[in-house]
Scaffold this motif. Structure first.
Motif, short mmCIF file in Angstrom:
data_model
loop_
_atom_site.label_atom_id
_atom_site.label_comp_id
_atom_site.label_asym_id
_atom_site.label_seq_id
_atom_site.Cartn_x
_atom_site.Cartn_y
_atom_site.Cartn_z
N UNK A 68 -18.82 -17.74 31.09
CA UNK A 68 -18.40 -18.05 29.97
C UNK A 68 -17.52 -19.43 29.98
N UNK A 69 -17.78 -20.22 29.03
CA UNK A 69 -17.31 -21.63 29.09
C UNK A 69 -15.91 -21.90 28.58
N UNK A 70 -14.91 -21.88 29.70
CA UNK A 70 -13.47 -22.17 29.36
C UNK A 70 -13.17 -23.46 29.04
N UNK A 71 -12.64 -23.70 27.84
CA UNK A 71 -12.22 -25.24 27.46
C UNK A 71 -10.57 -25.42 27.44
N UNK A 72 -10.47 -26.28 28.21
CA UNK A 72 -8.90 -26.51 28.82
C UNK A 72 -8.44 -28.07 28.52
N UNK A 73 -7.42 -28.04 27.84
CA UNK A 73 -6.79 -29.32 27.70
C UNK A 73 -6.59 -30.20 28.85
N UNK A 74 -6.76 -31.56 28.79
CA UNK A 74 -6.60 -32.20 30.03
C UNK A 74 -6.25 -33.66 29.85
N UNK A 75 -5.80 -34.45 30.61
CA UNK A 75 -5.42 -35.75 30.38
C UNK A 75 -5.58 -36.51 31.89
N UNK A 76 -6.18 -37.78 31.68
CA UNK A 76 -6.53 -38.45 32.96
C UNK A 76 -5.17 -39.46 33.29
N UNK A 77 -5.13 -39.57 34.49
CA UNK A 77 -3.98 -40.50 35.04
C UNK A 77 -4.39 -41.24 36.18
N UNK A 78 -3.69 -42.22 36.69
CA UNK A 78 -4.13 -42.97 38.03
C UNK A 78 -4.25 -42.00 39.20
N UNK A 79 -4.97 -42.29 39.83
CA UNK A 79 -4.99 -41.85 41.20
C UNK A 79 -3.77 -42.04 42.09
N UNK A 80 -3.02 -41.14 42.25
CA UNK A 80 -1.63 -41.69 42.81
C UNK A 80 -1.60 -41.94 44.31
N UNK A 81 -2.93 -41.45 44.81
CA UNK A 81 -3.25 -41.70 46.30
C UNK A 81 -3.41 -43.00 46.49
N UNK A 82 -4.09 -43.73 45.56
CA UNK A 82 -4.61 -45.03 45.49
C UNK A 82 -3.53 -46.08 44.43
N UNK A 83 -2.47 -45.55 44.30
CA UNK A 83 -1.46 -46.53 43.33
C UNK A 83 -0.25 -46.91 43.87
N UNK A 84 0.23 -47.88 43.76
CA UNK A 84 1.51 -48.43 44.25
C UNK A 84 2.13 -49.12 43.10
N UNK A 85 3.29 -48.86 42.87
CA UNK A 85 4.32 -49.30 41.82
C UNK A 85 5.55 -50.09 42.58
N UNK A 86 5.44 -51.33 42.10
CA UNK A 86 6.43 -52.48 42.61
C UNK A 86 7.61 -52.64 41.81
N UNK A 87 8.80 -52.35 42.39
CA UNK A 87 9.90 -52.66 41.87
C UNK A 87 10.77 -53.70 42.54
#
Length: 413
Positions: A68-87
């Motif tokens: 059976x096909x399960x349809x689930x809500x999802x959202x795309x975000x940045x790959x945090x393993x390859x992301x840096x935030x500068x402060x």
């Protein structure tokens, strides 16, 4: 030759005939044709072949339950393993901006430069630590020569050794602090203290967010949750997918499971991803569990914060699959309407093992191949209720004793 009287009599007769026929025609046109209603026989409701509601009741055959096909809500975000935030690590003012949105950078590239008195203080501390270390090194050398000549006590020499070690450690700390934030040592290397701090990226990637303007005043307390970073550097060739799963679907969404992503931005196209992690707690407000997936994005068609639907195939083993729109909820019970032959419908109570947004799995109460009402099932349920309400008075009247029978039995009507 006809007389005027005879002509008038003929005209009068024709007028009276037309006046008599006109109400009959008007009555015939204003009265609609009687429409045959569905007939309830036992638990089955039979519609006449020409009944217009039959066109609204779409039928679908129950399919054997393999997956059976399960349809689930999802959202795309940045790959945090390859992301840096500068402060900003220090307070100061933005002097120059060297990077902008969409720019591809190498590791160590300068993003912006700011003038910071606090950073100048760090540079001065490094310069002072270097001067102290140089002085203590010379002092240790003299104490060693004097100890060899027998002029000073060993205790004084050991004190000089301790001072030299302490100043060496302080120099390493001060210089390490300056280097940690990507700045030059300034006075520590013999030059002036310039107070210029370069904001650098520690990883290669693309500038996907910039919240900085020339001349902007910055403070180190402007960081943390809810505060936008000055820069966000990420590698958009892969993205994380955040999926909200129900408790019943946790067993299927294990690390390594494959899913397909469907997005409104790309209709008719699906992107394949893989589950990488599963949370250990369920959100008490939504009763869902957070699942994280990874999806490749070599063409950079997918963007962070896009909403999507994740499709996961769940192995069933037994049961039959029907559209979820065919299931009618009545309290805690679940019903489905089956059509054993054309124009005939009957309600059937069922047990579900899986209820998805598009497809559901019936564990008990239905066989593969049976025709079920998959559209406008609620309309058919209303028609059943109306037929039952009409059948109740007739059944009560049929079961009530007649006056003749009461009289024969010597009872009052």
């Amino acid at each position: 030759m006809k007389t005027p009287l005879s002509s008038l009599s003929l005209l009068t007769l024709l007028t009276l005939s037309l006046a008599a026929a006109l109400p009959a025609c008007t009555k015939t046109q204003s009265e609609p044709l009687a429409l045959a209603e569905p007939v309830l026989t036992g638990r089955q409701l039979q519609f006449p072949a020409e009944h217009p509601q039959l066109k609204l009741l779409k039928l679908t055959a129950a399919a054997p339950g393999q997956s059976a096909d399960m349809a689930l809500t999802a959202k795309l975000v940045w790959n945090e393993a390859l992301t840096q935030r500068i402060y900003a690590p220090f307070a100061g003012r933005v002097e120059r901006i060297d990077a902008d949105l969409g720019q591809t950078l190498k590791a160590g590239a300068v993003l912006a430069q700011m003038a910071s008195p606090d950073f100048g203080q760090a540079q001065a501390d490094a310069a002072r630590a270097q001067a102290d270390q140089s002085q203590s090194a010379k002092q240790l050398l003299r104490q060693r020569e004097l100890l060899a000549a027998g002029i000073v006590a060993r205790r004084d020499f050991e004190q000089a050794e301790a001072d030299a070690a302490r100043t060496e450690a302080e120099l390493a700390r001060a210089q390490g602090r300056v280097r940690l934030y990507g700045g030059s040592l300034g006075g520590a290397s013999g030059g002036p203290v310039n107070q210029l701090l370069s904001l650098r990226t520690r990883m290669a990637g693309v500038v996907v967010e910039r919240n900085l303007n020339p001349g902007q005043e910055l403070r180190p307390d402007q960081s943390g949750p809810g505060v936008p970073p000055l820069f966000v550097i990420s590698d958009p060739s892969s993205l994380w997918v955040q999926i909200d799963a129900r408790e019943s679907e946790v067993g299927t969404l294990q690390p390594g499971a494959v899913f397909e992503l469907e997005l409104p931005a790309w209709p008719g196209r699906r992107f394949e991803g893989r589950i990488t992690a599963l949370a250990d707690a369920i959100d008490p407000s939504t009763r869902t569990i957070k699942v994280r997936g990874l999806i490749a994005n070599p063409e950079r068609l997918l963007k962070s914060e896009m909403l999507a639907t994740a499709h996961v195939q769940r192995s069933l083993g037994s049961g039959v699959v029907v559209p979820t729109s065919a299931v009618v909820l009545e309290g805690e019970k679940k019903w489905i309407y089956v059509s054993p032959k054309p124009g005939v419908f009957e309600p059937r109570e069922i047990k579900l093992s899986v209820m998805g947004s598009h497809e559901s799995v019936v564990a008990l109460g239905l066989e593969a191949g049976e025709q079920v009402v998959s559209e406008n099932a609620l309309l058919l349920a209303r028609q059943f209720r109306m037929a039952l309400d009409e059948a109740k008075p007739a059944a009560a009247a049929a079961s009530a004793p007649t006056s003749a029978k009461l009289a024969a039995e010597g009872k009052q009507p």
